[in-house]
Each structure stands twice: as C-alpha cells, then as structure tokens.
Design a protein around this motif. Structure first.
Motif, mmCIF file in Angstrom:
data_model
loop_
_atom_site.group_PDB
_atom_site.id
_atom_site.type_symbol
_atom_site.label_atom_id
_atom_site.label_comp_id
_atom_site.label_asym_id
_atom_site.label_seq_id
_atom_site.Cartn_x
_atom_site.Cartn_y
_atom_site.Cartn_z
ATOM 1 N N PRO A 298 3.521 16.698 1.152
ATOM 2 C CA PRO A 298 4.706 16.171 0.687
ATOM 3 C C PRO A 298 4.626 14.481 0.480
ATOM 4 C CG PRO A 298 5.106 17.740 2.415
ATOM 5 C CD PRO A 298 3.765 17.325 2.346
ATOM 6 N N ARG A 299 5.472 14.163 -0.197
ATOM 7 C CA ARG A 299 5.525 12.550 -0.737
ATOM 8 C C ARG A 299 5.906 11.965 0.545
ATOM 9 N NH1 ARG A 299 8.231 8.124 -2.712
ATOM 10 N NH2 ARG A 299 7.117 7.280 -4.566
ATOM 11 N N LYS A 300 6.600 12.361 1.530
ATOM 12 C CA LYS A 300 7.009 11.575 2.588
ATOM 13 C C LYS A 300 5.817 11.521 3.649
ATOM 14 C CE LYS A 300 10.228 11.941 6.558
ATOM 15 N NZ LYS A 300 11.308 12.961 7.153
ATOM 16 N N LEU A 301 4.993 12.599 3.833
ATOM 17 C CA LEU A 301 3.511 12.469 4.557
ATOM 18 C C LEU A 301 2.840 11.523 3.952
ATOM 19 C CD1 LEU A 301 3.225 16.084 5.761
ATOM 20 C CD2 LEU A 301 4.343 14.200 6.954
ATOM 21 N N ALA A 302 2.537 11.423 2.610
ATOM 22 C CA ALA A 302 1.582 10.720 1.897
ATOM 23 C C ALA A 302 2.065 9.135 2.069
ATOM 24 C CB ALA A 302 1.506 10.902 0.371
ATOM 25 N N LYS A 303 3.258 8.947 2.000
ATOM 26 C CA LYS A 303 3.890 7.405 2.179
ATOM 27 C C LYS A 303 3.421 7.087 3.719
ATOM 28 C CE LYS A 303 7.734 4.442 1.558
ATOM 29 N NZ LYS A 303 9.191 4.430 1.204
ATOM 30 N N ILE B 226 0.730 6.816 -6.650
ATOM 31 C CA ILE B 226 -0.602 7.571 -6.958
ATOM 32 C C ILE B 226 -0.247 9.028 -6.780
ATOM 33 C CG2 ILE B 226 -2.964 8.084 -6.079
ATOM 34 C CD1 ILE B 226 -3.210 5.050 -5.327
ATOM 35 N N HIS B 227 0.327 9.219 -5.356
ATOM 36 C CA HIS B 227 0.956 10.574 -5.358
ATOM 37 C C HIS B 227 1.743 11.188 -6.179
ATOM 38 C CE1 HIS B 227 3.096 13.902 -3.006
ATOM 39 N NE2 HIS B 227 2.023 13.999 -2.512
ATOM 40 N N ASP B 228 2.723 10.441 -7.108
ATOM 41 C CA ASP B 228 3.349 10.939 -7.877
ATOM 42 C C ASP B 228 2.384 11.524 -9.096
ATOM 43 O OD1 ASP B 228 5.779 10.781 -6.463
ATOM 44 O OD2 ASP B 228 6.501 9.028 -7.464
ATOM 45 N N LYS C 241 0.715 -1.111 0.177
ATOM 46 C CA LYS C 241 -0.073 -0.168 0.037
ATOM 47 C C LYS C 241 0.839 1.417 0.028
ATOM 48 C CE LYS C 241 -3.600 0.069 2.687
ATOM 49 N NZ LYS C 241 -4.488 -0.180 3.926
ATOM 50 N N ALA C 242 2.195 1.206 0.804
ATOM 51 C CA ALA C 242 2.837 2.278 0.959
ATOM 52 C C ALA C 242 3.664 2.712 -0.503
ATOM 53 C CB ALA C 242 3.699 2.205 1.637
#
Length: 509
Positions: A107-112, A62-64, A55-56
C-alpha cells in the motif's frame, strides 16, 4: 464469438509503451539514489527533516508510477499473448512483472512510511553510534521490524516473512536453503579458524605505523583508476560507512574511509567498492533504464566487489603490483617486499570485532550471526531489546571476542537503520560466487596472474563485463547465471576449499 488475436504491430507497440514507462521509473529511482548518496556524504545535519520529506514525496510518485494499472495491463497483454520477442524482451517482461507484483502489493501508505523511516532510522543510528548507546536507536528498529513484517505480509501472506524480504535481494533464496548453506560454511570454518590460531601468524609489523590519510586517499584514487573506474562517470568520496550508489551507469558514486594507523582498510575498502562501481559502469547502455539491465542480485553484485578485493587485491600477484606504488607513497616502507606484504595484508585480525575489517576466514561468521539475529527479529523469536546481549554472546561463541561497547558491536552496521532485512546473507553468498567466477576467469585468461602483477587489468575487467555485468537479469537466478558463466551452480565447498588452501599456506598448518 471469436477472440481477436493481437497483431504483431500491437505487440510491438505494447512493448515500446512498456519500455517507456519502465525507463521513466528508472530515471526517478536515479534521482532517489542521488538524494540518498548526498544524505550520507554531503548533506548538512540540519537538513535531515527536509530530506526525509523530499524522499517521502518522491517515493510516493515512484510508487504511483510503479503501480499504475496501465503498466499492469501492458504486462498482462504481453504475457498472455506469449509474443514478447527475443530472449531479452522476454526477460524484460518477466522482471517487470515481478517488480509490478511486489510494488502493487505494498500500500502507498506503507511505501511512504518506509521512505520516511529510512531517514529517521539513519539519523537515529548515527547519533546512537556516536554515543555508543543502542537504546537511542532501538525505537526506530522496533518500527522497522513491524513495518517489514507488514510489507512482507502484503506481498505474500502465504510465505514466511523473512523469505519474502530475502527475495528482494537474492531471488529465489529461502531460509531453508540458507540454513543448509550456512551450516556447511559454519561446520567448515569454525575448526579452520581454531586451527589457524594455533599456527604461525604472519608478521603484520611490516605494515604497521602512521600513514597520512591524504596520501592514502591519493594512492587509492590512482589505483582505482588503473583498475578501470572512470572518474568522468563517477566519484570517490569519504563517508562513515563505505558504499556505492549514484543514479546511472554514467554517474556512479562510491565512498571509502581511511585510518591513519591502518594502511589496509582504506585500500581494500576502495578496491571493494571499485568492484561494485565497475559492475555499475559496465552495464549495457543499449538496455538503459530497463530492469534486465540491473544487477541480478545483491549477492551477484557483492561477488564483483569481493572478487576484486579478495581474489585480486589480496593475492600475491597484486602485492607485486602494489609494492612500488606503496613505497613511493610511504618511503618508510622501503624494506618491505612483496613476499612479506602479501602475508601481512592477509593476516587474521585478533580480535575480529568489526565486520568490514574482518579477514576472509572470519568474515562469514559475522554474516551468519547477523542472519540468525535478523531472522529471529522478523519471526519474533528475538526481541529488539535483547540484541546487544545476543550480539555479544554470538561474537564470543563464533569468534572468541566480545565487543566492549555498542558502537563496536550491535551498532557497527548501517543496514538495519534502512530496514534492509535479508541483505546481510548476500555478502557471504557473494564471496562464494566470487570464488567460482574467478576460477572460471583463470581458465578463460591463462596469464591472468601475470596480468595482475603487471597492472594489466583490462582482460579481467572485459571478461567480467561480458560474462556478468552486461548479462544483468537475463537469467532469473544466480544459480543460472553461475551455470552460464562458470559451468556450475553454487557449490559452497569451492569457497571452503579456497579458504582452507590459502590460509593453511599463510599460517603454515
């Protein structure tokens, strides 16, 4: 120097390119939905770590795509040119822009980390609930509170964090507006609940006993199919917490649960989830994969589940439809009548400890309690460690009962394990929407109650499909959709009048 005006052909190409990118994101979200459904229904316990990684990684992809600068450039050109075609295309661009702004702010880090914490939080919640020990879940909830604040701040640092989170589920709604709505509901319901407890309670012994869960399951399957749920485009399974998910209008997954000593929970739960599922299966496939084809809000989605559960399944008309089917499944109910079934199904539960088992009159107080607690968590006025005590005290103050343990109290709901702050209010907003929508349906379908008694559900389903489901996000707020479908924006007094009329009759007060 003259600025070149984009041609209609370029505008059309930009819109087509936008739709292609949006549909790709929608497909990936569908895959994510299937992973989530499997996690809660069929995944082996030992696969939790692997699923979290899956999922991560998918969330990162998806975020990208959802934050791709090319997507932003297309949206900017289409909005700047002001030539987005008809009302539908304008709504597609509006909704896509709204999503893009929120997605690019995180930010991608938070989304992950959010995706990882969904699995970690759910796993911790299940174990804590089984052990009835809130301390086993508290550390993950602490993480969720801080992560949610960080995400809200990254989206809009000028607004209160809870308003930003709430806007994910109910567009345009604010704490200020909710405080007003819930104050009105609380002022109307607290004295009504007290008054009803002094009345003559309906006889619930007429539906008491032991009921084989396999038979209950088959009965529910038959009923949800008659309501219109298509098994060729969906599934009905059992899970710890009833929910509806899946990946697409042609692949809708819903779950319920059954208790051998409670005939109502499995039945009303299945019909409730059918309302959600009919919304999903009723979406407009001509707009497949586009944000306009999504449900307008969680409150509007909940209005459909509550309309089928409360307006339909808990009505006298549905009791007449249900009675012969119930007696065929459980012959021990041979002396039951529609006149005794309806009051028994609608009796107030004493005590009303569990939200999903609560009756219509007490349910909003469960939501108001959760709203106040989660609002406090996000703004810092409530500490995670204090939740069990505050929860139990709130239950005592609102409903006159205190949970005997964490499993029946602060751990009963799955929502906070997934960081869904701002979600709970949509349940009672949905109940209010449902009342107004059903009143409009009765005007549009004069013989609606006779249809329900006869088991003729297509007219109601078709009206809802045309008025709500296929409309999707054409309108930017629930108030505007309500205005189009019912002629009125949200009016809480309609909800209070409905509850007062129904329960005063049931309790002879």
């Amino acid at each position: 120097m003259a600025i070149e005006t984009p041609s209609p052909q370029q505008d059309a190409k930009d819109y087509d390119d936008l739709c292609e990118k949006l549909k790709e994101i929608s497909t990936l979200n569908g895959i994510s939905g299937l992973l989530g459904w499997d996690e809660m229904v069929m995944m082996p316990e030992g696969a939790a770590d692997c699923r979290g990684q899956q999922k991560a990684i998918l969330a990162g992809i998806i975020h990208d795509k959802a934050t791709n600068p090319q997507l932003g450039e297309l949206l900017q050109r289409l909005q700047t040119n002001g030539k987005t075609g008809d009302q539908i295309q304008s709504a597609v661009v509006r909704e896509a822009k709204r999503d893009y702004v929120r997605n690019t702010a995180v930010p991608r880090k938070l989304a992950k980390r959010r995706a990882e914490l969904e699995t970690e939080g759910y796993t911790a919640w299940v174990k804590a609930r089984e052990a009835s020990d809130f301390s086993m879940f508290a550390p993950k909830l602490e993480e969720w509170v801080q992560l949610s604040r960080d995400i809200a701040k990254s989206i809009d640092p000028k607004r209160p964090a809870y308003d930003v989170l709430l806007d994910q589920y109910e567009k345009g709604m604010t704490m200020e507006r909710l405080d007003q709505i819930f104050e009105q509901v609380e002022d109307g319901l607290v004295p009504l609940i007290t008054k009803l407890r002094e009345g003559t309670a309906p006889d619930t012994t007429v539906i008491a006993g032991e009921f084989d869960t396999a038979v209950q399951s088959q009965l529910c399957n038959d009923i949800v199919k008659q309501l219109g749920f298509e098994l060729k485009r969906g599934r009905l399974d059992v899970s710890v917490h009833p929910f509806t998910g899946g990946s697409h209008p042609t692949d809708v997954r819903m779950t319920t649960r059954f208790k051998p000593d409670d005939l109502t929970e499995g039945l009303t739960g299945a019909i409730h989830e059918t309302g959600h599922a009919l919304y999903e299966q009723g979406r407009n496939l001509e707009l497949d994969g586009l944000p306009i084809n999504e449900a307008l809000s969680m409150g509007m989605h909940e209005s459909q589940s509550l309309l089928w559960e409360r307006m339909v399944a808990l009505s006298p008309a549905f009791s007449r439809f249900l009675l012969p089917r119930l007696q065929k499944a459980f012959p021990q109910l041979d002396k039951l009548t529609a006149e005794t079934l309806w009051p028994a199904f609608n009796a107030i539960r004493k005590p009303s400890l569990i939200r999903v088992e609560a009756d219509e009159a007490q349910y909003p107080m469960h939501i108001i309690l959760r709203y106040k607690l989660e609002k406090g968590l996000i703004n810092g006025s409530v500490k995670v460690a204090d939740l069990p005590e505050l929860w139990n005290q709130g239950m005592q103050d609102y409903l006159g009962c205190s949970p005997p343990n964490d499993a029946q109290g602060v751990l009963q709901d799955v929502h906070w394990s997934a960081g869904l702050f701002g979600y709970f209010p949509t349940y009672t907003l949905g109940a209010m929407y449902a009342c107004q929508i059903y009143e409009a349906a009765k005007k549009a379908i004069p013989n609606l109650e006779d249809n329900i008694s006869d088991g003729t559900f297509p007219p109601l389903r078709q009206w809802l499909n045309e008025s709500i489901h296929q409309v999707g996000c054409l309108y930017p707020s629930s108030d505007e959709l309500l205005l189009a479908a019912t002629g009125k924006e949200l009016e809480p007094e309609v909800f209070l009048e409905y509850l007062t009329s129904k329960f005063s009759k049931l309790y002879q007060v």
